[in-house]
Every structure is written in structure tokens, then in C-alpha cells.
Design an enzyme around this catalytic site. Structure first.
Site, PDB file in Angstrom:
ATOM      1  N   ASP A  11     -19.849  57.201  -2.037  1.00 17.90           N
ATOM      2  CA  ASP A  11     -21.183  57.582  -2.063  1.00 17.90           C
ATOM      3  C   ASP A  11     -21.602  57.254  -0.768  1.00 17.90           C
ATOM      4  O   ASP A  11     -22.785  57.029  -0.498  1.00 17.90           O
ATOM      5  CB  ASP A  11     -21.836  57.413  -3.197  1.00 17.90           C
ATOM      6  CG  ASP A  11     -21.507  57.809  -4.377  1.00 17.90           C
ATOM      7  OD1 ASP A  11     -20.404  58.388  -4.497  1.00 17.90           O
ATOM      8  OD2 ASP A  11     -22.035  57.667  -5.384  1.00 17.90           O
ATOM      9  N   LYS A 101     -18.849  63.882  -8.132  1.00 17.19           N
ATOM     10  CA  LYS A 101     -18.870  63.346  -9.319  1.00 17.19           C
ATOM     11  C   LYS A 101     -20.439  63.696  -9.675  1.00 17.19           C
ATOM     12  O   LYS A 101     -21.109  63.853  -9.080  1.00 17.19           O
ATOM     13  CB  LYS A 101     -18.393  61.782  -9.421  1.00 17.19           C
ATOM     14  CG  LYS A 101     -19.579  61.232  -8.585  1.00 17.19           C
ATOM     15  CD  LYS A 101     -18.785  59.492  -8.665  1.00 17.19           C
ATOM     16  CE  LYS A 101     -19.765  58.495  -7.381  1.00 17.19           C
ATOM     17  NZ  LYS A 101     -20.985  58.398  -7.820  1.00 17.19           N
ATOM     18  N   CYS A 150     -22.254  52.046  -7.903  1.00 16.24           N
ATOM     19  CA  CYS A 150     -21.280  53.126  -8.043  1.00 16.24           C
ATOM     20  C   CYS A 150     -19.864  52.395  -7.329  1.00 16.24           C
ATOM     21  O   CYS A 150     -18.921  52.531  -7.848  1.00 16.24           O
ATOM     22  CB  CYS A 150     -21.496  54.141  -7.133  1.00 16.24           C
ATOM     23  SG  CYS A 150     -22.798  55.309  -8.184  1.00 16.24           S
TER      24      CYS A 150
END
Ligand SMILES: [Zn+2]
Length: 195
Positions: A11, A101, A150
Site C-alpha cells: 500500500d 485488495k 496492513c
């Protein structure tokens, strides 16, 4: 045969970087350092996977929908895009794959693998896992944002799939909401190399 080095960047998106809607302190510095590191090692990694939170407008993780986080990484917006200096370096590599995602409205996915009952439930996570398994020997390096959310969940899921031994964590290119403690503790408790 030597182990193939694989990199997963979690990310590295505008909304998680200073100025974004869910900014993590230190993220810009970490991503610039990562860009710099990769720029002189374009061929070091056999494959680089970049994960991206890619939410619909009304995703369940948003406070307006009763979730935990402010609106972030809405698909096809600037906030969901990969941080530009890093993207510029990645564009010079031919072995980069972008993995999405959190695309379905009713489910959050901190990890691209999103393991439920031992099964990978996210298509892009399956793609990464299939690639890893296709290598005879592999080392998987993980870094990104946020270290305690994450990144940590990606490590936890991946260690269910391949064990902790082939996992390595770059903490210098990771930014965490908690300053990095949770990630470091988890790695130390599970004998995962973090450096
Ligand atoms: Zn999200």
C-alpha cells in the site's frame, strides 16, 4: 540454486502518505528511501508485487459506514494511486505486478491474501502465492504502509502459507501508526528477520 528474492510493497499509496486522508507519520520519508534503494537495484528482485487498497466509495471500513477509518484509497482517485517517486522507479522495472485488495464493499482486506479458514480468498493474493510457489527457493521481503496494520497482516497471512523462515522485513522503508513497535514485537516473537 540460490533463493529468488521477491519483494512485496504494501500500500504505498497517496492517501497513506503525508497530505493524504489517512496519512501515516513518516510515510513520505520511508517511501522516498525505498525509491532511492530500488533505483540502484532494479534487477535485484526477481519479482516485485505492489499491493493497493482499492475501495468503493461506500466501503465498510469507512467511519460513515460504521467502520474504523476515514475515507481512503477510493478506486480510480489520486488517493489510491501509488506514490509518484516510487512509481517512477517501478516503471523502470519490467517485473512489477500491481495487486488490488479491499474491492468489495462489505469486506475489508488488510492483507492481500485475506486468508479465511486457511484459504486465500483474494484473487490477487492467489496470484502472488502461485508465483512464490512456482519458485524452487525463495526469500520474500516485505515493507510498506502501515507497518502495524496492513504490513503486519500481510506478514501474518504469508507466514501461514510459507512459514516465517523465508520472510524478511525492511523496517526502514516501513511507516507505522504506532511508530513500529507492534511490527517489531511480532517479528521478534516469531523469529522473522527485521532490519
Ligand atoms: Zn482500506
Amino acid at each position: 540454486m540460490s533463493a529468488k528474492p521477491i519483494l512485496i510493497i504494501v500500500d504505498p499509496q497517496n492517501d497513506f502518505i503525508e497530505g493524504g486522508s489517512l496519512a501515516v507519520s513518516g510515510a513520505q520519508k520511508a517511501m522516498l528511501k525505498l525509491s532511492d534503494y530500488l533505483s540502484t537495484r532494479l534487477n535485484l528482485f526477481d519479482r516485485i508485487f505492489v499491493t493497493q487498497d482499492f475501495h468503493p466509495e461506500d466501503h465498510c471500513s469507512f467511519t460513515e459506514q460504521g467502520g474504523t477509518w476515514p475515507k481512503h484509497c477510493i478506486r480510480e482517485t489520486f488517493g489510491a494511486e501509488v506514490f509518484k517517486p516510487l512509481k517512477a522507479v517501478l516503471d523502470k522495472c519490467s517485473n512489477v505486478e500491481y495487486c488490488k485488495k479491499g474491492q468489495s464493499k462489505d469486506r475489508d482486506q488488510y492483507s492481500v491474501f485475506d486468508i479465511q479458514n486457511g484459504e486465500i480468498t483474494n484473487e490477487d493474493g492467489k496470484k502472488i502465492y502461485d508465483y512464490i510457489k512456482s519458485c524452487d527457493k525463495f526469500d520474500v521481503f516485505i515493507t510498506g504502509i502501515a507497518g502495524d496494520v496492513c504490513v503486519l497482516n500481510t506478514i501474518k497471512d504469508l507466514s501461514q502459507l510459507i512459514g516465517t523462515k523465508p520472510i524478511f522485513v525492511f523496517k526502514n522503508y516501513t511507516a507505522s501508526l504506532d511508530g513500529g513497535q507492534k511490527l517489531e514485537d511480532y517479528c521478534n516473537e516469531n523469529s522473522i528477520d527485521i532490519f
